[in-house]
Design a protein around this motif. Structure first.
Motif, short mmCIF file in Angstrom:
data_model
loop_
_atom_site.label_atom_id
_atom_site.label_comp_id
_atom_site.label_asym_id
_atom_site.label_seq_id
_atom_site.Cartn_x
_atom_site.Cartn_y
_atom_site.Cartn_z
N GLY A 14 0.82 -1.20 0.00
CA GLY A 14 0.00 0.00 0.00
C GLY A 14 0.85 1.25 0.00
O GLY A 14 1.95 1.28 0.56
N LEU A 15 0.36 2.29 -0.66
CA LEU A 15 1.05 3.58 -0.72
C LEU A 15 0.11 4.68 -0.23
O LEU A 15 -1.10 4.63 -0.48
CB LEU A 15 1.47 3.90 -2.16
N ARG A 16 0.67 5.66 0.44
CA ARG A 16 -0.07 6.86 0.88
C ARG A 16 0.50 8.02 0.09
O ARG A 16 1.58 8.51 0.42
CB ARG A 16 0.17 7.13 2.36
N PRO A 17 -0.18 8.52 -0.90
CA PRO A 17 0.39 9.61 -1.70
C PRO A 17 0.50 10.94 -0.97
O PRO A 17 1.31 11.78 -1.34
CB PRO A 17 -0.54 9.71 -2.90
N GLU A 25 -3.97 0.47 -2.41
CA GLU A 25 -3.42 -0.87 -2.61
C GLU A 25 -2.88 -0.99 -4.03
O GLU A 25 -3.55 -0.59 -4.99
CB GLU A 25 -4.51 -1.92 -2.36
N VAL A 26 -1.67 -1.55 -4.15
CA VAL A 26 -1.04 -1.71 -5.47
C VAL A 26 -0.43 -3.11 -5.56
O VAL A 26 -0.07 -3.71 -4.55
CB VAL A 26 0.05 -0.63 -5.70
N VAL A 51 10.20 2.51 4.48
CA VAL A 51 9.19 1.48 4.26
C VAL A 51 8.69 1.04 5.63
O VAL A 51 9.49 0.87 6.55
CB VAL A 51 9.78 0.27 3.51
N THR A 52 7.39 0.84 5.76
CA THR A 52 6.83 0.30 6.99
C THR A 52 6.22 -1.06 6.70
O THR A 52 5.61 -1.26 5.65
CB THR A 52 5.79 1.25 7.61
N ASN A 79 3.09 0.05 4.75
CA ASN A 79 3.29 -0.16 3.32
C ASN A 79 3.23 -1.63 2.89
O ASN A 79 2.70 -1.94 1.83
CB ASN A 79 4.65 0.38 2.86
N LEU A 80 3.81 -2.49 3.72
CA LEU A 80 3.91 -3.90 3.34
C LEU A 80 3.34 -4.79 4.43
O LEU A 80 3.60 -4.57 5.62
CB LEU A 80 5.38 -4.29 3.11
N VAL A 81 2.59 -5.80 4.02
CA VAL A 81 2.12 -6.83 4.93
C VAL A 81 2.86 -8.11 4.54
O VAL A 81 2.82 -8.51 3.37
CB VAL A 81 0.60 -7.05 4.84
N VAL A 82 3.56 -8.70 5.51
CA VAL A 82 4.31 -9.92 5.25
C VAL A 82 3.83 -11.02 6.17
O VAL A 82 3.32 -10.76 7.26
CB VAL A 82 5.84 -9.72 5.40
#
Length: 153
Positions: A14-17, A25-26, A51-52, A79-82
């Motif tokens: 995900g990005l927050r512009p 979501e991308v 990056v979070t 930003n990232l879910v792992v």
């Protein structure tokens, strides 16, 4: 202390512009060395929070503590879910997400916006499960499904 049972996997990006706008979501994102993710509001900052990341396995626990059935990743603003690898063990460590080299810099504590996102007590719901901040050491493209693997200190 330097062994992991398996590699993890990137599940969501995900990005927050901009500030105060919803996450977008991308399927992929470009990580730039020392800058963060292209199209994210933190890109180009200090780099320590380039990056979070948050642990997919923590999402149901956060939802339960917030009194919800589920919590969508975008609500938590990472930003990232792992999944499949313990993020807490990557603090102060280098790791790869696909071809991108990251270094875990600090825990990613919840912010006061969690009260709005999750309701009363929302700030405390993700306590200890807020995720990890990381800097980009080697850029590249992140894609859903990329492996997440420890590299070293």
């Amino acid at each position: 202390m330097t062994r992991f049972p398996r590699e993890g996997q990137l599940r969501w990006i995900g990005l927050r512009p901009a500030r105060d706008v919803p996450m977008r979501e991308v399927p992929s994102a470009e990580a730039r060395t020392g800058a963060g993710l292209v199209g994210d509001r933190y890109a180009g900052g200090s780099g320590k929070r380039g990056v979070t990341l948050i642990q997919a396995e923590h999402l149901p626990a956060i939802a339960a503590l917030a009194g919800r059935d589920a919590v969508a990743p975008a609500i938590l603003r990472r930003n990232l879910v792992v999944s499949g690898i313990a993020l807490v063990a990557l603090r102060g460590q280098r790791f790869r997400v696909g071809g991108v080299l990251l270094e875990g810099t600090d825990s990613c504590d919840p912010c006061s916006r969690m009260e709005q996102a999750l309701g009363p007590g929302g700030y405390n719901a993700p306590g200890g499960m807020g995720g990890l901040c990381a800097r980009v050491l080697e850029g590249g493209t992140l894609r859903i499904g990329d492996a997440v693997a420890w590299v070293g200190a």
